[in-house]
Scaffold this active site. Structure first.
Site, mmCIF file in Angstrom:
data_model
loop_
_atom_site.group_PDB
_atom_site.id
_atom_site.type_symbol
_atom_site.label_atom_id
_atom_site.label_comp_id
_atom_site.label_asym_id
_atom_site.label_seq_id
_atom_site.Cartn_x
_atom_site.Cartn_y
_atom_site.Cartn_z
ATOM 1 N N TYR A 519 -16.347 2.284 19.738
ATOM 2 C CA TYR A 519 -15.298 1.433 20.074
ATOM 3 C C TYR A 519 -13.915 1.716 19.332
ATOM 4 C CZ TYR A 519 -18.476 -1.647 22.402
ATOM 5 O OH TYR A 519 -19.402 -2.046 23.346
ATOM 6 N N LEU A 520 -13.939 2.578 18.436
ATOM 7 C CA LEU A 520 -12.816 2.682 17.383
ATOM 8 C C LEU A 520 -12.166 3.991 17.892
ATOM 9 C CD1 LEU A 520 -14.075 1.448 13.909
ATOM 10 C CD2 LEU A 520 -12.600 0.077 15.844
#
Length: 561
Positions: A519-520
């Site tokens: 997600y990052l």
DNA sequence: TGGCTGACTTGACAGGATCTTC
DNA sequence: GAAGATCCTGTCAAGTCAGCCA
């Protein structure tokens, strides 16, 4: 290698060459001295029956085997594979004794661990040979690592949560089950002797190398490339670029869904509230699931009335929604969230005259939601909000928490805290490590010892200072400098230990890995490392650096998500 | 429009590998 | 060098979402 251009989505590759999957080793019979007992008497089992018995025996000390569903599913499937004679005899699982088999495998495992160094080295080399042959492919002239080149071995299905199919027999994958995907002009992988492939095809619109259908859910399984590959890297990059696009239009989308909270059209009204949750709480889309086929878990669109409670006032806050449901992997999502008055009113409306088991958003489906999102922005789907909110949170938290003058360990604590904020947002949990309490105690003991050491060093410093005051010579001055440095060093060590303890405690039940890997936007982390002089190795281990090679090459310290 | 399938990403966790401590 | 702690990697289940078909 990572030039700023995107690949045509339809065509994935021109050349794909590999050796096919590596098959799980065949079953080896139990030695004669290891028995299965039925009703207290030893019983020699047929090959297939024995193999399945070993699957169960190996899991004996696992919680799974205490569950009724697991036991029933196992027994039903086991019976099917028995010879007629065995089936006549073996009638109850409760009368089966797998202990000896269990002990045999436990001992075998111990023996394996106790093997002499040279033996272990030999095994390692053999595994490397297999990896060398089956673990790589050639794609468009590049040699790339394959992610999972081994077929899944047979065993008992381990569904998560309350899975109705847990314990069922997961059958052995045979070459006859496997579809090979490779380029026409490549050397077609050889099936194991005496076998043939289900099919060999050349489909360059997909990224998988081989596939088969598993027997429990009828789902397809794939052999695919490793995340370090160029193909996966490009896809990853694209994903974050879409999320960055959302950044540009998110305020407009938010204004719109807020306006839609008052829509006269029920579909639009429900959609707007669902989207608000997806955006604010980073909930998953929540596709519909076939009842009875999987564990009862939900996401946003599949929330039921029973999953939320409305509190006009709670803990000094107004319009609080209490969420309590099982999400992906049956991980509990529990959250009390104050919401806007209009959202609260809408929820009251959606729940009116419904039973606890009814859908909260009965006019909404993930596909209609995603169709709407697609109209708002090219490539926008529900999960993009999760990626966007995760990445933007990391960036904002890093900005807020990082202090330029901090030591590297202090900066790392800030990084972990920013990462943690994301993991909490995405509800990425983990079981508290078994050794947590003990290792925390050990760490505390170390801290205490360091404190004593510091006190001692300080007393020592005081003494040499007094000595220097009296003597005022070079020797005593040097002694003071030396002790001062010593005190500073110990203080630093103590601070480091304290930070480590804080980090550990805060991380007790939170899993950072999932958000970090999925997600990052890695460019945020790369930029942060460059900006604050933190070595990238402190943030990403070797595998992670390989996966994020594109970002490491691409991002400078000014990168902004 | 809705069900179904296929392709791909996301996710927790087990256990092996490696590091640390005594 | 053994034991324990921690990190890393592989595993495989469980999601998301697009596209097809009726």
């Amino acid at each position: 290698m990572w030039e700023e251009e995107k690949r045509d989505d339809g065509v994935k590759w021109q050349q794909l060459e590999h050796h096919g999957p590596y098959f799980a080793p065949p079953y080896e019979r139990l030695p004669d001295h290891v028995h299965f007992y039925y009703n207290g008497k030893p019983m020699k089992l047929s090959l297939a029956t024995e193999e399945i018995a070993t699957f169960y025996a190996k899991m004996l000390d696992h919680e799974y085997t205490t569950k009724d569903i697991f036991q029933n599913n196992f027994f039903n499937d086991w019976i099917k594979e028995m010879t007629p004679e065995e089936r006549k005899k073996i009638r109850e699982l409760g009368k089966c004794n797998f202990e000896e088999i269990h002990t045999y495998f436990a001992e075998k495992h111990e023996a394996q661990k106790a093997l002499p160094k040279e033996e272990k080295q030999k095994l390692k080399e053999e595994a490397e040979k297999i990896q060398e042959k089956y673990g790589y492919c050639i794609i468009d002239g590049h040699r790339e690592k394959i992610g999972n080149f081994k077929t899944e071995p047979p065993g008992l299905f381990r569904g998560r949560g309350n899975h109705p199919k847990m314990g069922m027999l997961k059958k052995r994958v045979m070459p006859e089950d496997v579809i090979i995907n490779c380029s026409k002009d490549s050397a077609i992988p050889q099936p194991p002797p005496g076998h043939k492939w289900k099919e060999v095809r050349c489909d360059n619109t997909v990224t998988w190398l081989a596939s088969w259908t598993e027997n429990i859910q009828g789902a397809l399984k794939y052999v695919m490339l490793n995340p370090s590959s160029k193909l996966k890297g490009e896809k990853d990059w694209q994903k974050y670029e879409v999320a960055r696009c959302l950044k540009g239009v998110v305020s407009k989308i938010r204004s719109q869904y807020r306006a839609d909270w008052k829509s006269k059209d029920m579909k639009i009204r429900q959609r707007s509230v669902a989207l608000y949750f997806i955006d604010k709480l980073a909930l998953r889309a929540g596709n519909e699931k076939e009842e009875g086929e999987t564990a009862d878990t939900v996401g946003c669109c599949s929330l039921r009335v029973e999953h939320i409670s409305l509190h006009p006032h709670l803990d000094g806050k107004e319009n609080v929604v209490e969420f309590d449901f099982l999400g992906k992997d049956s991980i509990r999502y529990y959250n009390k969230v104050p919401v806007e008055k209009q959202v609260f009113k809408n929820l009251q409306l959606f729940m009116k005259k419904k039973n606890p088991g009814d859908d909260l958003f009965d006019w909404l489906s993930t596909s209609s939601l995603n169709k709407h999102l697609q109209d708002l922005m090219d490539g926008l789907t529900a999960k993009v909000f999760r990626t966007y909110n995760a990445s933007i949170t990391l960036q904002e938290q890093l900005e807020a928490l990082t202090n330029e003058d901090d030591s590297v360990p202090a900066k790392l604590l800030s990084y972990n805290r920013a990462n943690r904020a994301v993991a909490i947002l995405c509800n990425h949990q983990r079981a508290t490590p078994k050794t947590f309490e003990k290792s925390m105690q050990n760490l505390q003991a170390k801290i205490d010892a360091k404190k004593d050491q510091l006190a001692e060093a300080k007393a020592e410093l005081k003494r040499v200072k007094a000595d220097h005051k009296a003597k005022k010579d070079v020797k005593s001055k040097t002694a003071v400098e030396k002790k001062k440095k010593m005190v500073e060093k110990i203080e630093e060590q103590l601070a480091k230990l304290n930070m480590h303890a804080t980090d550990k405690e805060e991380n007790k039940q939170i899993a950072l890995g999932t958000s970090k890997l999925n997600y990052l936007d890695p460019r945020i982390s790369v930029a942060w490392c460059k900006k604050f002089g933190v070595p990238i190795e402190k943030i990403y281990n070797k595998t992670q650096r390989e996966k994020f090679a594109w970002a490491i090459a691409m991002a400078d310290e000014d990168f902004e998500f």
